[in-house]
Write an enzyme that holds these catalytic residues in place. Structure first.
Site, PDB file in Angstrom:
ATOM      1  N   ARG A  97       0.812  -1.216   0.000  1.00  0.00           N
ATOM      2  CA  ARG A  97       0.000   0.000   0.000  1.00  0.00           C
ATOM      3  C   ARG A  97       0.848   1.269   0.000  1.00  0.00           C
ATOM      4  O   ARG A  97       1.889   1.336   0.626  1.00  0.00           O
ATOM      5  CB  ARG A  97      -0.919   0.012   1.236  1.00  0.00           C
ATOM      6  N   ASP A  98       0.323   2.284  -0.696  1.00  0.00           N
ATOM      7  CA  ASP A  98       0.947   3.600  -0.753  1.00  0.00           C
ATOM      8  C   ASP A  98       2.414   3.486  -1.172  1.00  0.00           C
ATOM      9  O   ASP A  98       3.325   3.882  -0.460  1.00  0.00           O
ATOM     10  CB  ASP A  98       0.829   4.306   0.594  1.00  0.00           C
ATOM     11  N   CYS A  99       2.582   2.973  -2.371  1.00  0.00           N
ATOM     12  CA  CYS A  99       3.923   2.595  -2.810  1.00  0.00           C
ATOM     13  C   CYS A  99       4.857   3.782  -3.000  1.00  0.00           C
ATOM     14  O   CYS A  99       6.076   3.602  -3.104  1.00  0.00           O
ATOM     15  CB  CYS A  99       3.835   1.797  -4.112  1.00  0.00           C
ATOM     16  N   SER A 113       2.022   6.264   5.388  1.00  0.00           N
ATOM     17  CA  SER A 113       0.842   5.400   5.500  1.00  0.00           C
ATOM     18  C   SER A 113       1.059   4.071   4.789  1.00  0.00           C
ATOM     19  O   SER A 113       0.135   3.490   4.234  1.00  0.00           O
ATOM     20  CB  SER A 113      -0.403   6.099   4.963  1.00  0.00           C
ATOM     21  N   ASP A 166      -5.067   6.370  -2.802  1.00  0.00           N
ATOM     22  CA  ASP A 166      -3.634   6.486  -3.062  1.00  0.00           C
ATOM     23  C   ASP A 166      -3.042   5.268  -3.749  1.00  0.00           C
ATOM     24  O   ASP A 166      -1.949   4.854  -3.439  1.00  0.00           O
ATOM     25  CB  ASP A 166      -2.927   6.696  -1.724  1.00  0.00           C
TER      26      ASP A 166
END
Length: 594
Positions: free
Chosen positions: A261-263, A268, A309
């Protein structure tokens, strides 16, 4: 061209109600005065207990004449039981006696109307539920009219059938029938966990009754995480149950736990590695769908904001872009984002009362032609991946947890200054859009053009894009140059459109409301105001959240934000945790003003 990325982290907040309902209403004998005959109520008291503490919710149903202001009273059986923090009423306690007085917005109760209040409390020894309540001094009996003359002998046997619970389902369209706009004509769910934190702030009660989204940012959040700094005790089921108790028409969840997630940022990052798509499906999406699909919730319009995102990163933050990351390359190559989003859409979209809105960045991220069309294409690819179809997409959301101004009233993208286009200013930087509303409406048209249904709607997160206060310009800037013209008149006061973390000077924006503009289903507060975007320094935690320099107020920037200062507030906690200083600043700079 500056192409960045980012928005913010998750969240939720404090603690609240839960378990079995207790209905108050034993028969009483009272002198038969007109005032007593006119006032009657039915009370449902529920509590969620843990060692030393509890959260309670009290539903007041008026079964007498219409009320204009009310005072509810009860006595705790255990002298150790204390009200510590309440919402939707003014609570006072003297000894074991508790009084809850109505607020300006919920004091009027028509005959048959209900309202809910709640509080966090403490106890020791035992925590029995109160069994007798008074409303405006009259003992509640569930609506049973006492006899005109009291009986000479009290009845020897109690009623055999206790009163039933008040109805929990708000009136809606037939279950499973989707409406065009799930926000229209109904009240939104007020998350009592966030409300309790907002109410604890000076002046917070002015905004605490606005609906905000519940962020499901890890597997543990599905069942609730009471020991977390940034999550609350409620899980999905408890929030849905509370929404029914409130009589809410819609409730909003953020689905936010993709593998890798949120690379493109650190604040986050999530708990799942880039190769853990099977775990995402089986342990995250499937349990959420199982709860949301229960028939008891079929009267609620459940709005899911899908994976903040994520998909735009596959266009703008891979290695062939400025500031691209290896993680974004990985999740693009292995299909984790596309297939994860597709699976979430298919699984959740199969539920008749669920409405999926996919995150679509913001104008300062996707407003250039090099990003605009490619992102619409990747969104379409995800919408038909993993067995999904475009019919599982009810719409899209922009500006989630970001700060982009809703409208810039003092300049337009078509303006020229001394023969120079506004697009050539350093602030606009050749973007085709200068605010969120124009971008959202144009991007909606683009999404329809690539195959999404023509009736899709857009949401805009306005929780922190008000930019009011003393720094808000009242007219255009000087026409000395295109930069003085734009900088002097722009509402958005960030140093750069790429700044996304805990922005100094930001304010609450438009309050949540349905159908505010053409093509827009609603202005929403998906990011709960007061919840941090990320820590201003590294803070060890067990939520997988890293430290991003864009949250450091001393940081001088990078290629994504044109090497400008970060503009972040200091002393910030990890993403999703309560940030009092930010909440106070958002209220000070609110526009419209509070």
């Amino acid at each position: 061209m500056n192409v960045w990325r980012r928005l913010t982290g998750p969240r939720r907040a404090l603690a609240l109600a839960g378990a079995g309902a207790l209905v108050a209403g034993g028969l009483v004998t009272l002198p038969g005065t007109a005032a007593q005959a006119a006032t009657q109520c039915d009370i449902a008291y529920t509590s969620n207990d843990w060692p030393g503490g509890f959260t309670a919710s009290v539903t007041i149903k008026n079964v007498g004449d219409a009320l204009n202001g009310w005072t509810l009273g009860w006595t705790f059986a255990n002298s150790s039981q204390r009200v510590q923090q309440g919402w939707s009423a003014t609570f006072t306690q003297s000894g074991s006696q508790v009084t809850a007085r109505s607020l300006s917005y919920n004091g009027t109760l028509a005959t048959g109307a209900s309202t809910s209040i709640g509080f966090n409390g403490a106890w020791s020894g035992s925590n029995p539920k109160p069994t007798s309540f008074t409303l405006n001094g009259v003992v509640c009996n569930g609506g049973t009219t006492p006899p005109t003359d009291p009986p000479t002998d009290p009845p020897t046997d109690p009623p055999t059938d206790p009163p039933t619970d008040p109805p929990t389902d708000p009136p809606t369209n037939p279950p499973g029938t989707k409406v065009d706009n799930p926000y229209a004509g109904v009240r939104g769910y007020v998350n009592p966990e966030w409300k309790a934190k907002a109410d604890a702030e000076t002046g917070g009660s002015r905004v605490s009754n606005n609906p905000t989204a519940v962020w499901l940012d890890r597997i543990a959040a599905i069942n609730g995480t009471p020991d977390s700094s940034s999550n609350g005790a409620f899980g999905v089921k408890e929030h849905l149950d509370e929404a029914l108790r409130q009589g809410a028409g819609y409730i909003q969840f953020v689905i936010y736990n993709l593998p890798g997630r949120d690379c493109s940022a650190l604040a986050s990052n999530g708990e799942l590695g880039p190769d853990e798509l099977p775990k995402y499906k089986a342990q995250y999406i499937d349990p959420i769908a199982a709860i949301q699909g229960q028939s008891k919730y079929s009267s609620l319009r459940i709005v899911n904001i899908i994976e903040i995102d994520s998909l735009p990163n596959l266009v703008t933050n891979t290695s062939d872009q400025a500031g691209g990351t290896v993680m974004c390359d990985t999740v693009k190559a292995n299909g984790a984002y596309v297939n994860g989003v597709g699976y979430a859409l298919a699984k959740l979209g199969a539920i008749g009362n669920v409405y999926n809105y996919i995150d679509a960045g913001h104008h300062g991220w996707l407003g250039w032609d090099s990003n605009f069309v490619p992102t619409s294409n990747i969104l379409k690819t995800a919408a038909v991946a993993s067995g999904s179809t475009v019919n599982n997409v009810h719409g899209f959301i922009t500006n989630t947890a970001n700060y982009s101004a809703l409208q810039e009233p003092h300049f337009k993208v078509t303006d020229n200054v001394n023969g120079t286009s506004v697009r050539q200013s350093k602030w606009v930087d050749w973007n085709f859009y200068v605010d969120e509303l124009s971008f959202a409406q144009a991007f909606r048209n683009q999404l329809v053009s690539v195959g999404f249904n023509s009736n899709i709607g857009m949401l805009i997160d306005t929780s922190r894009n008000g930019w009011g206060g003393s720094a808000r310009p009242t007219g255009p800037g000087a026409t000395t140059s295109v930069d003085t013209y734009v900088n002097g008149g722009r509402i958005d006061r960030r140093a750069h459109l790429g700044n996304w973390c805990n922005q100094a000077g930001a304010g609450l924006g438009e309050r949540p409301r349905a159908t505010p503009a053409t093509g827009i289903d609603a202005y929403v507060w998906v990011k709960p105001p007061g919840e941090s975007d990320g820590s201003s320094k590294e803070i060890p935690n067990n939520e997988g959240k890293g430290f991003d320099r864009m949250c450091d107020p001393t940081y001088g920037g990078n290629a994504r934000n044109g090497n400008n200062p970060s503009g972040a507030l200091g002393d910030a906690p990890i993403s999703g945790a309560w940030f009092s200083a930010q909440f106070q600043e958002l209220m000070r700079n609110a526009y419209p003003a509070l």
